[in-house]
Design a protein around this motif. Structure first.
Motif, PDB file in Angstrom:
ATOM      1  N   THR A  18      31.109  51.858  42.439  1.00  0.00           N
ATOM      2  CA  THR A  18      32.488  52.317  42.789  1.00  0.00           C
ATOM      3  C   THR A  18      33.250  53.089  41.853  1.00  0.00           C
ATOM      4  OG1 THR A  18      33.867  50.582  41.634  1.00  0.00           O
ATOM      5  CG2 THR A  18      32.849  49.842  43.374  1.00  0.00           C
ATOM      6  N   ARG A  43      27.075  33.214  37.359  1.00  0.00           N
ATOM      7  CA  ARG A  43      28.534  33.391  37.410  1.00  0.00           C
ATOM      8  C   ARG A  43      28.978  31.725  37.698  1.00  0.00           C
ATOM      9  NH1 ARG A  43      32.442  37.543  38.374  1.00  0.00           N
ATOM     10  NH2 ARG A  43      34.410  37.015  39.575  1.00  0.00           N
ATOM     11  N   ASN A  47      34.980  30.946  39.486  1.00  0.00           N
ATOM     12  CA  ASN A  47      35.523  32.185  39.150  1.00  0.00           C
ATOM     13  C   ASN A  47      35.414  33.175  40.537  1.00  0.00           C
ATOM     14  OD1 ASN A  47      36.461  34.654  37.876  1.00  0.00           O
ATOM     15  ND2 ASN A  47      34.497  34.927  36.538  1.00  0.00           N
ATOM     16  N   PRO A  48      36.674  33.134  41.099  1.00  0.00           N
ATOM     17  CA  PRO A  48      36.774  33.897  42.457  1.00  0.00           C
ATOM     18  C   PRO A  48      36.065  35.381  42.410  1.00  0.00           C
ATOM     19  CG  PRO A  48      38.939  33.624  41.780  1.00  0.00           C
ATOM     20  CD  PRO A  48      37.961  32.946  40.797  1.00  0.00           C
ATOM     21  N   ILE A  50      36.471  39.430  43.951  1.00  0.00           N
ATOM     22  CA  ILE A  50      37.322  40.476  44.668  1.00  0.00           C
ATOM     23  C   ILE A  50      36.527  40.810  46.001  1.00  0.00           C
ATOM     24  CG2 ILE A  50      38.198  42.728  44.511  1.00  0.00           C
ATOM     25  CD1 ILE A  50      38.351  42.645  41.506  1.00  0.00           C
ATOM     26  N   HIS A  52      36.552  43.589  48.845  1.00  0.00           N
ATOM     27  CA  HIS A  52      36.666  44.926  48.905  1.00  0.00           C
ATOM     28  C   HIS A  52      36.748  45.468  50.435  1.00  0.00           C
ATOM     29  CE1 HIS A  52      34.972  44.541  44.984  1.00  0.00           C
ATOM     30  NE2 HIS A  52      35.394  45.655  44.766  1.00  0.00           N
ATOM     31  N   VAL A  84      46.362  40.506  43.964  1.00  0.00           N
ATOM     32  CA  VAL A  84      46.206  38.945  44.355  1.00  0.00           C
ATOM     33  C   VAL A  84      47.460  38.480  45.025  1.00  0.00           C
ATOM     34  CG1 VAL A  84      46.278  36.721  43.304  1.00  0.00           C
ATOM     35  CG2 VAL A  84      44.868  38.547  42.215  1.00  0.00           C
ATOM     36  N   LEU A 101      40.959  28.815  45.905  1.00  0.00           N
ATOM     37  CA  LEU A 101      42.339  29.022  45.381  1.00  0.00           C
ATOM     38  C   LEU A 101      43.040  29.386  46.693  1.00  0.00           C
ATOM     39  CD1 LEU A 101      41.927  31.531  42.432  1.00  0.00           C
ATOM     40  CD2 LEU A 101      42.336  29.301  42.274  1.00  0.00           C
ATOM     41  N   VAL A 104      43.962  35.306  47.305  1.00  0.00           N
ATOM     42  CA  VAL A 104      42.557  36.100  47.339  1.00  0.00           C
ATOM     43  C   VAL A 104      42.816  37.526  46.572  1.00  0.00           C
ATOM     44  CG1 VAL A 104      43.405  37.012  49.824  1.00  0.00           C
ATOM     45  CG2 VAL A 104      40.702  37.156  48.952  1.00  0.00           C
ATOM     46  N   PRO A 128      31.771  40.930  42.620  1.00  0.00           N
ATOM     47  CA  PRO A 128      32.358  41.190  41.206  1.00  0.00           C
ATOM     48  C   PRO A 128      31.459  42.440  40.562  1.00  0.00           C
ATOM     49  CG  PRO A 128      30.406  39.667  41.679  1.00  0.00           C
ATOM     50  CD  PRO A 128      30.603  40.250  43.034  1.00  0.00           C
ATOM     51  N   GLU A 165      36.934  48.193  34.863  1.00  0.00           N
ATOM     52  CA  GLU A 165      37.230  47.345  35.982  1.00  0.00           C
ATOM     53  C   GLU A 165      38.679  47.580  36.517  1.00  0.00           C
ATOM     54  OE1 GLU A 165      36.539  46.116  33.217  1.00  0.00           O
ATOM     55  OE2 GLU A 165      34.634  45.290  33.180  1.00  0.00           O
ATOM     56  N   ILE A 168      44.035  44.306  37.921  1.00  0.00           N
ATOM     57  CA  ILE A 168      44.611  43.387  38.782  1.00  0.00           C
ATOM     58  C   ILE A 168      46.233  42.828  38.522  1.00  0.00           C
ATOM     59  CG2 ILE A 168      44.049  40.798  39.541  1.00  0.00           C
ATOM     60  CD1 ILE A 168      41.393  41.081  38.343  1.00  0.00           C
ATOM     61  N   TYR A 220      48.225  31.482  35.561  1.00  0.00           N
ATOM     62  CA  TYR A 220      47.277  32.545  35.943  1.00  0.00           C
ATOM     63  C   TYR A 220      46.305  32.260  36.938  1.00  0.00           C
ATOM     64  CZ  TYR A 220      49.758  35.017  32.352  1.00  0.00           C
ATOM     65  OH  TYR A 220      51.117  35.711  31.829  1.00  0.00           O
ATOM     66  N   LYS A 221      45.618  31.075  36.765  1.00  0.00           N
ATOM     67  CA  LYS A 221      44.873  30.863  38.026  1.00  0.00           C
ATOM     68  C   LYS A 221      43.718  31.805  38.056  1.00  0.00           C
ATOM     69  CE  LYS A 221      48.123  27.711  40.305  1.00  0.00           C
ATOM     70  NZ  LYS A 221      49.366  28.014  39.785  1.00  0.00           N
TER      71      LYS A 221
HETATM   72  O1  TXA Z   1      36.887  47.285  39.379  1.00  0.00           O
HETATM   73  C1  TXA Z   1      36.628  45.991  39.898  1.00  0.00           C
HETATM   74  O2  TXA Z   1      37.611  45.277  39.955  1.00  0.00           O
HETATM   75  C2  TXA Z   1      35.114  45.747  40.058  1.00  0.00           C
HETATM   76  C3  TXA Z   1      34.559  46.604  41.094  1.00  0.00           C
HETATM   77  C4  TXA Z   1      33.198  46.133  41.567  1.00  0.00           C
HETATM   78  O3  TXA Z   1      35.473  46.646  42.186  1.00  0.00           O
HETATM   79  N1  TXA Z   1      34.997  44.472  40.273  1.00  0.00           N
HETATM   80  C5  TXA Z   1      35.171  43.356  39.386  1.00  0.00           C
HETATM   81  O4  TXA Z   1      35.013  42.057  39.938  1.00  0.00           O
HETATM   82  O5  TXA Z   1      35.535  43.694  38.184  1.00  0.00           O
HETATM   83  P1  TXA Z   1      34.845  40.704  38.608  1.00  0.00           P
HETATM   84  O6  TXA Z   1      34.487  39.618  39.315  1.00  0.00           O
HETATM   85  O7  TXA Z   1      34.201  41.267  37.676  1.00  0.00           O
HETATM   86  O8  TXA Z   1      36.350  40.643  38.137  1.00  0.00           O
HETATM   87  C6  TXA Z   1      37.190  40.060  39.236  1.00  0.00           C
HETATM   88  C7  TXA Z   1      38.253  39.121  38.430  1.00  0.00           C
HETATM   89  C8  TXA Z   1      37.628  37.807  37.584  1.00  0.00           C
HETATM   90  O9  TXA Z   1      38.395  37.734  36.426  1.00  0.00           O
HETATM   91  C9  TXA Z   1      38.439  36.812  38.792  1.00  0.00           C
HETATM   92  O10 TXA Z   1      38.776  35.690  37.998  1.00  0.00           O
HETATM   93  C10 TXA Z   1      39.700  37.624  39.223  1.00  0.00           C
HETATM   94  O11 TXA Z   1      39.097  38.614  39.407  1.00  0.00           O
HETATM   95  N2  TXA Z   1      40.164  37.159  40.639  1.00  0.00           N
HETATM   96  C11 TXA Z   1      39.558  36.869  41.540  1.00  0.00           C
HETATM   97  N3  TXA Z   1      40.170  36.428  42.643  1.00  0.00           N
HETATM   98  C12 TXA Z   1      41.302  35.771  41.965  1.00  0.00           C
HETATM   99  C13 TXA Z   1      42.626  35.244  42.485  1.00  0.00           C
HETATM  100  N4  TXA Z   1      42.814  34.682  43.771  1.00  0.00           N
HETATM  101  N5  TXA Z   1      43.501  35.171  41.453  1.00  0.00           N
HETATM  102  C14 TXA Z   1      43.487  35.675  40.287  1.00  0.00           C
HETATM  103  N6  TXA Z   1      42.434  36.110  39.869  1.00  0.00           N
HETATM  104  C15 TXA Z   1      41.404  36.519  40.427  1.00  0.00           C
END
Ligand code: TXA
Ligand code: MG
Length: 314
Positions: A18, A43, A47-48, A50, A52, A84, A101, A104, A128, A165, A168, A220-221
């Motif tokens: 990406t 993992r 830990n939810p 993302i 795409h 989110v 949660l 999303v 992720p 990354e 968010i 922050y959940k």
């Molecule tokens: O750039 C990015 O975001 C990359 C690329 C692959 O898209 N993805 C990424 O995903 O960094 P990951 O899983 O490494 O980090 C996602 C973060 C995690 O810290 C997770 O806890 C948070 O997003 N997250 C997911 N769903 C959430 C929610 N409903 N509320 C709060 N945080 C959430």
């Protein structure tokens, strides 16, 4: 280039580039497939992930959009910004993707290969970063080769454009909060919305009492933000202006240790792009015990760089 959309449809995992970091993806509506991601990355299941999407319409099928989301999508999608939002009733989302949660995380990436993979597979893709949980996110094909074994298809690509990354932003209530710093800065979000945004200050929480951590969880959940993260094997020393005995250095601008320099011209964009690759390179050298990193200005994209460095050094 082969885009293995069938593998996603069949519930298999695919690693793909990406514009931020490489992701490890699965059909976001298939619970068994999503569970394979947790297993492959080791993992924690709370830990939810993302989700795409290939377009805004798909995002609206799984998340309840509001005016803030509309404005930010208009300005920053496709691109490195994750929202989110409350889960939409009846959304086709595997339970393990959102880890129980009521919200999303959703993002429309701008990378051509990522978009094509999502479009061709005909489903949203939960993904992720494609690293073993807790290690440094991958920004090049060489970082993901041989990490997940033969069952996981790898789409090779370029080095990622941003190198960190996505930002968010929690838009699920009236108070807009940046949960993770990234290339899209809190200021540019605030400007687009004409609102103040809160920023999550991880240093308040990382080294503190259980009570604070509980308060953080409640607020922050985002369980992923809790852990030591982005960490090399070697220990890290930040804001270094000289090297101590036995240290290897990563410079920035004028502060140059003779080896790696994030950006000789002092560009934060260039530094973000180089950061993980330089950390990985030094970490992979067997004799590296300690990595010293020059000071990075704490403004704009520097907020994200310093955030990752702090987490890596906990
Ligand atoms: O750039 C990015 O975001 C990359 C690329 C692959 O898209 N993805 C990424 O995903 O960094 P990951 O899983 O490494 O980090 C996602 C973060 C995690 O810290 C997770 O806890 C948070 O997003 N997250 C997911 N769903 C959430 C929610 N409903 N509320 C709060 N945080 C959430
Ligand atoms: Mg990650």
């Amino acid at each position: 280039m082969m885009i293995p959309a069938k593998k996603i449809k069949n519930g298999e995992l695919v690693v793909f580039p990406t514009e931020t970091v490489y992701g490890i993806g699965a059909d976001a509506s298939n619970d068994e497939a999503a569970k394979k991601i947790y297993k492959a990355k080791m993992r924690p299941s709370n830990n939810p992930l993302i989700v795409h999407v290939a377009d805004i319409e798909s995002a609206k099928e799984i998340a309840v959009f509001n005016n803030n989301a509309e404005l930010l999508a208009e300005k920053f999608w496709p691109g490195p910004l994750t929202f989110v939002l409350p889960i939409k009733a009846g959304a086709k989302l595997a339970p393990s993707v959102t880890a129980g949660l009521s919200t999303v995380a959703v993002r429309m990436p701008s990378h051509k290969i990522a978009l094509q993979l999502i479009r061709n597979s005909g489903c949203n893709i939960a993904a992720p970063s494609a690293n073993i949980s807790g290690y440094i996110s991958p920004t090049s094909t060489s970082h993901v080769i041989n990490v997940f074994g033969e069952d996981v298809y790898l789409i090779e690509g370029d080095n990622t454009e941003y190198g960190l990354e996505s930002t968010i932003v929690d838009l699920s209530s009236d108070e807009v909060k940046v949960l993770r710093y990234g290339f899209i800065t809190p200021d540019s979000i605030a400007q687009t919305l004409g609102l103040e945004v809160r920023c999550h200050q991880m240093e308040e929480y990382m080294s503190s009492s259980d009570a604070k951590i509980a308060a953080y969880k409640e607020e922050y959940k985002a369980p992923g933000m809790m852990y030591k993260h982005y960490s090399p094997r070697a220990s890290m020393r930040l804001n270094a202006t000289y090297l101590l005995a036995g240290e290897k250095g990563i410079g920035f601008g004028q502060i140059d240790f003779g080896g790696f320099n994030l950006s000789k011209t002092g560009s934060l964009e260039e530094a973000a792009k180089n950061l993980y690759d330089m950390m990985r390179s030094l970490d992979s050298e067997q004799d590296t015990q300690k990595i010293a990193v020059a000071p990075i200005p704490n403004t704009g994209i520097g907020l994200a760089i310093n955030d990752r460095l702090k987490r890596a050094s906990v």
